[in-house]
Design an enzyme around this catalytic site. Structure first.
Site, short mmCIF file in Angstrom:
data_model
loop_
_atom_site.label_atom_id
_atom_site.label_comp_id
_atom_site.label_asym_id
_atom_site.label_seq_id
_atom_site.Cartn_x
_atom_site.Cartn_y
_atom_site.Cartn_z
CE LYS A 1 -4.30 -1.60 0.62
NZ LYS A 1 -5.39 -1.30 -0.32
CE LYS B 1 -11.63 -4.28 -2.94
NZ LYS B 1 -10.97 -3.35 -3.88
MG MG Z 1 -7.00 -1.56 -4.33
#
Ligand code: MG
Length: 350
Positions: A142, A256
């Site tokens: 991240k 997702k």
């Molecule tokens: Mg992402």
């Protein structure tokens, strides 16, 4: 028609609060549903909307479920707002599994690779070695969380720590502006970066003009730099996938599965467009993860040899480990996915 629809709202603390470019997230909220049909078949589903990812919230899902009542008709389910993609996904999964529709065992790959999730910032460095030792070869870091200069400086240390042949994914969660994205993408060229996820982002809530400008920027960056880019936050609303296919997006689609109201339809369109797809967790419980991972295995079965590492290296995730899916390992095995028992998750929520 359901002869009985029940739901249970949950609030599950994460083992460790998550730090992303959007802030700190410490409790996962969602709803599980149990669908019993007239023939006595029972199925389960999970609605796990992600905060600030489109307009769906747990509150809206619960309100919609209350309106549906205990015995919804197919028409009332079909009439749910498209905005409630996670809830529509949960009901579709629950009703189809109540009818006994399940993937055919034996037709799927035995296992698929998994990406190791690294924490934001310098902590990532200490985690690469042990994960590589376990056998991970794809890592996700991240970025856009701390100071950009510090993060860019860390990139080289992180690349140096990777085992040979390994690839690193970066996820900016839309945190960069054009200049910062360009600075990063210059750095990424000739480094083992598999892709950069959502370097920039403006959604519909920021206005159509900003959203269109951001889409142009992403397409421009994808054309100007050799490192592939991936869309994640850009794919939140019904129709987004279709729109990006239409725009000729040359990069990766992060899907997702649990957030898509019409999961089968979306995967069909991506398949027809020969899109590169990375399947990713929405940080759901094991119940929803079974749906999402089944979709990933089905996709890989249809396209042998092309499977990108799964973005599911998230477990253990919850303070209460009864809600976790399979522990993050370099490969997930089909037999472990099929071992997930949705009824156990449902029962654990009483
Ligand atoms: Mg992402």
């Amino acid at each position: 028609m359901a002869s009985l629809l029940q739901y249970r709202r949950y609030a599950l603390p994460f083992r460790t609060p998550l730090r992303t470019a959007r802030g700190v997230w410490s409790v996962r909220q969602g709803v599980t549903v149990r669908w019993e049909d007239a023939a006595g078949g029972v199925g389960y589903g999970e609605a796990a909307p992600v905060p600030d990812f489109g307009g769906e919230t747990v509150e809206k899902d619960v309100a919609a479920l209350a309106r549906l009542g205990n015995r919804p008709t197919a028409e009332s389910v079909a009439a749910l707002p498209t905005e409630l993609g996670a809830l529509r996904n949960a009901l579709a999964e629950a009703s189809s599994s109540a009818r006994g529709e399940a993937p055919k065992a034996g037709s799927f790959p035995d296992y698929l690779p998994v990406a190791a999730l690294l924490p934001a910032g310098r902590e990532a460095l200490a985690r690469v070695g042990p994960a590589a030792e376990m056998g991970f070869r794809v890592f996700k870091w991240k970025v856009g969380v701390g100071d950009a200069g510090d993060e860019i400086a860390l990139l080289d240390d992180l690349c140096a720590a990777l085992p040979s042949g390994a690839r690193l994914r970066l996820d900016a969660n839309g945190a960069w502006d054009r200049r910062l994205a360009e600075r990063w993408l210059e750095r990424c060229a000739e480094r083992p970066i598999e892709h950069v996820e959502q370097p920039c982002f403006a959604g519909a809530s920021q206005g159509g003009a900003l959203e269109a400008k951001s889409a142009d920027l992403l397409l421009g960056l994808a054309g100007d730099y050799p490192t592939p880019l991936a869309l994640d936050e850009s794919l939140v609303n019904e129709g987004d996938i279709e729109r990006w296919i239409g725009a000729g997006w040359p990069g990766v689609y992060v899907v997702k599965p649990l957030l898509l109201g019409d999961l089968a339809g979306a995967l069909e369109r991506l398949g027809a467009a020969k899109a590169k797809v990375v399947f990713s967790s929405a940080l759901e419980t094991a119940l929803g993860a079974r749906t999402a991972l089944r979709a990933a295995f089905a996709w890989a079965a249809a396209k042998p040899g092309s499977a990108a590492a799964l973005g599911f290296g998230v477990w253990p995730l919850f303070a209460d480990d009864r809600f976790d899916g399979p522990r993050a390992t370099p490969f997930f095995y089909w037999k472990d996915i099929e071992r997930i028992n949705p009824e156990a998750t449902w029962t654990a929520l009483t």
